[in-house]
Design a protein around this motif. Structure first.
Motif, PDB file in Angstrom:
ATOM      1  N   ASP A  77       0.906  -1.023   0.050  1.00 46.72           N
ATOM      2  CA  ASP A  77       0.003  -0.193   0.055  1.00 46.72           C
ATOM      3  C   ASP A  77       0.878   1.274  -0.030  1.00 46.72           C
ATOM      4  O   ASP A  77       0.607   2.410  -0.482  1.00 46.72           O
ATOM      5  CB  ASP A  77      -0.899  -0.027   1.352  1.00 46.72           C
ATOM      6  N   ALA A  78       2.019   1.324   0.915  1.00 51.77           N
ATOM      7  CA  ALA A  78       2.804   2.244   0.946  1.00 51.77           C
ATOM      8  C   ALA A  78       3.265   2.967  -0.518  1.00 51.77           C
ATOM      9  O   ALA A  78       3.839   4.104  -0.747  1.00 51.77           O
ATOM     10  CB  ALA A  78       4.150   2.147   1.647  1.00 51.77           C
ATOM     11  N   TYR A  79       3.580   1.938  -1.368  1.00 54.33           N
ATOM     12  CA  TYR A  79       4.235   2.263  -2.795  1.00 54.33           C
ATOM     13  C   TYR A  79       3.211   2.111  -4.077  1.00 54.33           C
ATOM     14  O   TYR A  79       3.994   2.345  -5.050  1.00 54.33           O
ATOM     15  CB  TYR A  79       5.627   1.574  -2.907  1.00 54.33           C
ATOM     16  N   ALA A  80       2.134   1.370  -3.779  1.00 47.82           N
ATOM     17  CA  ALA A  80       1.262   1.265  -5.092  1.00 47.82           C
ATOM     18  C   ALA A  80       0.767   2.399  -5.375  1.00 47.82           C
ATOM     19  O   ALA A  80       0.074   3.258  -4.747  1.00 47.82           O
ATOM     20  CB  ALA A  80       0.340   0.042  -4.573  1.00 47.82           C
ATOM     21  N   SER A  81       0.893   2.622  -6.931  1.00 48.70           N
ATOM     22  CA  SER A  81       0.088   3.734  -7.585  1.00 48.70           C
ATOM     23  C   SER A  81      -1.309   3.410  -8.076  1.00 48.70           C
ATOM     24  O   SER A  81      -1.520   2.209  -7.973  1.00 48.70           O
ATOM     25  CB  SER A  81       0.941   4.221  -8.893  1.00 48.70           C
ATOM     26  N   ARG A  82      -2.049   4.046  -8.618  1.00 49.42           N
ATOM     27  CA  ARG A  82      -3.273   3.976  -9.111  1.00 49.42           C
ATOM     28  C   ARG A  82      -3.387   3.451 -10.489  1.00 49.42           C
ATOM     29  O   ARG A  82      -4.362   3.079 -10.832  1.00 49.42           O
ATOM     30  CB  ARG A  82      -4.247   5.231  -9.049  1.00 49.42           C
TER      31      ARG A  82
END
Length: 219
Positions: A77-82
């Motif tokens: 979640d900390a590094y996932a983009s949309r």
């Protein structure tokens, strides 16, 4: 997570990089990833390094370590983009991390490429050792490619210190699905399309030929 990490300095004959940047990377990944992804990432380093040793490749252990440790950070979640592929999210995270330590741009680009291409078979093995070995490590740990090229002692020693969960095969597929299910378009043309085909009943593959035939070109 764990405030202090205690791992043997050498596992299966491979020395873990012990520089400031390597230690910081270990702690960051330990803090952001769950046990499955963290242990998987560590194993990827050892499989990659052992492959490099077996092939007599000259590689930078620190760059290989950073590439291995960050290769799945895009699933968190900390590094996932949309909208970007999770591989690119992980590559971008590694780039930002390395930039903050003043690492030369050539080395940053090598790590970025290693992470971005680690699910694109047929290309990394023809590139620089860091790129080739990150993918080799991933393929060994996830797909069992070249499994018999490692000795039982090497496999056992790595897995004693970084265990594969009893349901690792199913669980890692679930992790891949969770990291891509909200942006299915990013799986077009790569192996993660197979993940969503298995795990998401509503998923419909994009078809390369249909896109060509449906393009606005008259012929």
């Amino acid at each position: 997570m764990n405030a202090h990490l205690h791992h043997p300095e050498t596992i299966a004959g491979i020395r873990v990089p012990d520089s400031q940047i390597a230690r910081a990377a270990t702690q960051l990944v330990r803090d952001k990833e769950d046990d499955l992804l963290y242990n998987h990432s560590r194993r990827v380093f050892f499989w990659g390094a052992l492959t490099g040793q077996r092939r007599n490749l000259r590689y930078d252990p620190e760059l290989l370590y950073i590439g291995a440790m960050f290769h799945d950070m895009g699933l968190t979640d900390a590094y996932a983009s949309r909208a970007l592929r999770f591989e690119v999210d992980g590559a971008n995270a590694a780039r930002d991390f390395l930039t903050s330590y003043g690492v030369p741009e050539r080395d940053i680009e090598e790590v970025w490429t290693a992470i971005a291409l680690h699910t694109t078979p047929g290309i990394p093995e023809h590139m620089r050792p860091t790129v080739a070995l990150v993918t080799a490590g991933v393929e060994m740990d996830v797909l069992g490619i070249a499994y018999d090229d490692f000795t039982p002692e090497q496999r056992d020693h790595v897995c004693v210190h970084h265990p594969r969960e009893s349901n690792f095969k199913e669980a890692v597929i679930d992790h891949f699905a969770q990291g891509t299910i909200k942006k299915p378009e990013t799986t077009f043309g790569n192996v993660k399309a197979d993940v969503l085909a298995l795990k998401d009943p509503g998923y419909r593959r994009m078809n390369f030929c249909s896109i060509i035939l449906g393009s606005p070109w008259p012929h």
